[in-house]
Scaffold this motif. Sequence first.
Motif, mmCIF file in Angstrom:
data_model
loop_
_atom_site.group_PDB
_atom_site.id
_atom_site.type_symbol
_atom_site.label_atom_id
_atom_site.label_comp_id
_atom_site.label_asym_id
_atom_site.label_seq_id
_atom_site.Cartn_x
_atom_site.Cartn_y
_atom_site.Cartn_z
ATOM 1 N N LYS A 130 0.537 99.289 -51.154
ATOM 2 C CA LYS A 130 0.562 98.987 -52.593
ATOM 3 C C LYS A 130 1.437 100.001 -53.335
ATOM 4 O O LYS A 130 2.243 99.626 -54.190
ATOM 5 N N LEU A 131 1.303 101.276 -52.991
ATOM 6 C CA LEU A 131 2.129 102.312 -53.609
ATOM 7 C C LEU A 131 3.606 102.110 -53.274
ATOM 8 O O LEU A 131 4.472 102.240 -54.145
ATOM 9 N N MET A 132 3.877 101.801 -52.013
ATOM 10 C CA MET A 132 5.254 101.570 -51.595
ATOM 11 C C MET A 132 5.865 100.395 -52.356
ATOM 12 O O MET A 132 6.971 100.497 -52.879
ATOM 13 N N ALA A 133 5.140 99.295 -52.433
ATOM 14 C CA ALA A 133 5.646 98.102 -53.128
ATOM 15 C C ALA A 133 5.827 98.375 -54.611
ATOM 16 O O ALA A 133 6.796 97.915 -55.223
ATOM 17 N N GLY A 134 4.928 99.145 -55.192
ATOM 18 C CA GLY A 134 5.042 99.481 -56.608
ATOM 19 C C GLY A 134 6.263 100.332 -56.913
ATOM 20 O O GLY A 134 6.887 100.195 -57.966
ATOM 21 N N GLU A 135 6.608 101.194 -55.988
ATOM 22 C CA GLU A 135 7.740 102.098 -56.200
ATOM 23 C C GLU A 135 9.078 101.453 -55.843
ATOM 24 O O GLU A 135 10.060 101.631 -56.542
ATOM 25 N N PHE A 136 9.124 100.707 -54.747
ATOM 26 C CA PHE A 136 10.389 100.214 -54.219
ATOM 27 C C PHE A 136 10.569 98.697 -54.295
ATOM 28 O O PHE A 136 11.657 98.209 -54.017
ATOM 29 N N GLY A 137 9.518 97.967 -54.633
ATOM 30 C CA GLY A 137 9.563 96.511 -54.529
ATOM 31 C C GLY A 137 9.140 96.119 -53.119
ATOM 32 O O GLY A 137 9.337 96.880 -52.168
ATOM 33 N N GLN A 138 8.560 94.946 -52.981
ATOM 34 C CA GLN A 138 7.969 94.532 -51.711
ATOM 35 C C GLN A 138 8.954 94.547 -50.547
ATOM 36 O O GLN A 138 8.685 95.131 -49.497
ATOM 37 N N VAL A 139 10.103 93.934 -50.703
ATOM 38 C CA VAL A 139 11.050 93.812 -49.587
ATOM 39 C C VAL A 139 11.614 95.173 -49.190
ATOM 40 O O VAL A 139 11.622 95.542 -48.015
ATOM 41 N N ARG A 140 12.065 95.938 -50.178
ATOM 42 C CA ARG A 140 12.641 97.254 -49.859
ATOM 43 C C ARG A 140 11.580 98.180 -49.276
ATOM 44 O O ARG A 140 11.864 98.968 -48.365
ATOM 45 N N ALA A 141 10.356 98.107 -49.774
ATOM 46 C CA ALA A 141 9.270 98.947 -49.258
ATOM 47 C C ALA A 141 9.048 98.681 -47.773
ATOM 48 O O ALA A 141 8.891 99.619 -46.981
ATOM 49 N N ALA A 189 -2.396 108.247 -44.339
ATOM 50 C CA ALA A 189 -1.566 107.535 -45.314
ATOM 51 C C ALA A 189 -1.100 108.464 -46.436
ATOM 52 O O ALA A 189 0.038 108.348 -46.902
ATOM 53 N N LYS A 190 -1.943 109.400 -46.853
ATOM 54 C CA LYS A 190 -1.556 110.321 -47.923
ATOM 55 C C LYS A 190 -0.394 111.211 -47.475
ATOM 56 O O LYS A 190 0.556 111.433 -48.228
ATOM 57 N N GLU A 191 -0.452 111.691 -46.251
ATOM 58 C CA GLU A 191 0.630 112.526 -45.719
ATOM 59 C C GLU A 191 1.931 111.725 -45.594
ATOM 60 O O GLU A 191 3.011 112.221 -45.909
ATOM 61 N N VAL A 192 1.816 110.485 -45.158
ATOM 62 C CA VAL A 192 2.995 109.632 -45.026
ATOM 63 C C VAL A 192 3.581 109.336 -46.401
ATOM 64 O O VAL A 192 4.794 109.422 -46.600
ATOM 65 N N TRP A 193 2.726 109.010 -47.366
ATOM 66 C CA TRP A 193 3.195 108.738 -48.722
ATOM 67 C C TRP A 193 3.906 109.961 -49.298
ATOM 68 O O TRP A 193 4.964 109.860 -49.900
ATOM 69 N N THR A 194 3.355 111.146 -49.090
ATOM 70 C CA THR A 194 3.974 112.377 -49.572
ATOM 71 C C THR A 194 5.348 112.574 -48.926
ATOM 72 O O THR A 194 6.309 112.951 -49.610
ATOM 73 N N ALA A 195 5.455 112.299 -47.652
ATOM 74 C CA ALA A 195 6.744 112.431 -46.961
ATOM 75 C C ALA A 195 7.776 111.456 -47.521
ATOM 76 O O ALA A 195 8.937 111.817 -47.726
ATOM 77 N N VAL A 196 7.359 110.230 -47.790
ATOM 78 C CA VAL A 196 8.262 109.239 -48.384
ATOM 79 C C VAL A 196 8.692 109.703 -49.776
ATOM 80 O O VAL A 196 9.876 109.659 -50.119
ATOM 81 N N CYS A 197 7.745 110.169 -50.561
ATOM 82 C CA CYS A 197 8.056 110.642 -51.918
ATOM 83 C C CYS A 197 9.040 111.807 -51.882
ATOM 84 O O CYS A 197 9.977 111.853 -52.683
#
Length: 60
Positions: free
Chosen positions: A4-15, A42-50
């Motif tokens: 959900k965070l990924m899609a919110g930030e990048f859009g579904q397809v790009r995420a 998931a929190k660690e992965v999200w932080t790495a993506v950010c």
Amino acid sequence: MFRKLMAGEFGQVRAEMIAHDHVLSSLGGRTADQALEAGIGAKEVWTAVCDAFEIPPDRR
């Protein structure tokens, strides 16, 4: 929540493309999907993506 965070930030397809294809050195040379499958939280992965995409703190 991670998807959900990924899609919110990048859009579904790009995420989905980023999660599947973008290798993150901070996750041991894994993609986000590979890191999640390997049991990295998931929190660690999200932080790495950010960090990799320079997402501002207020959107993390």
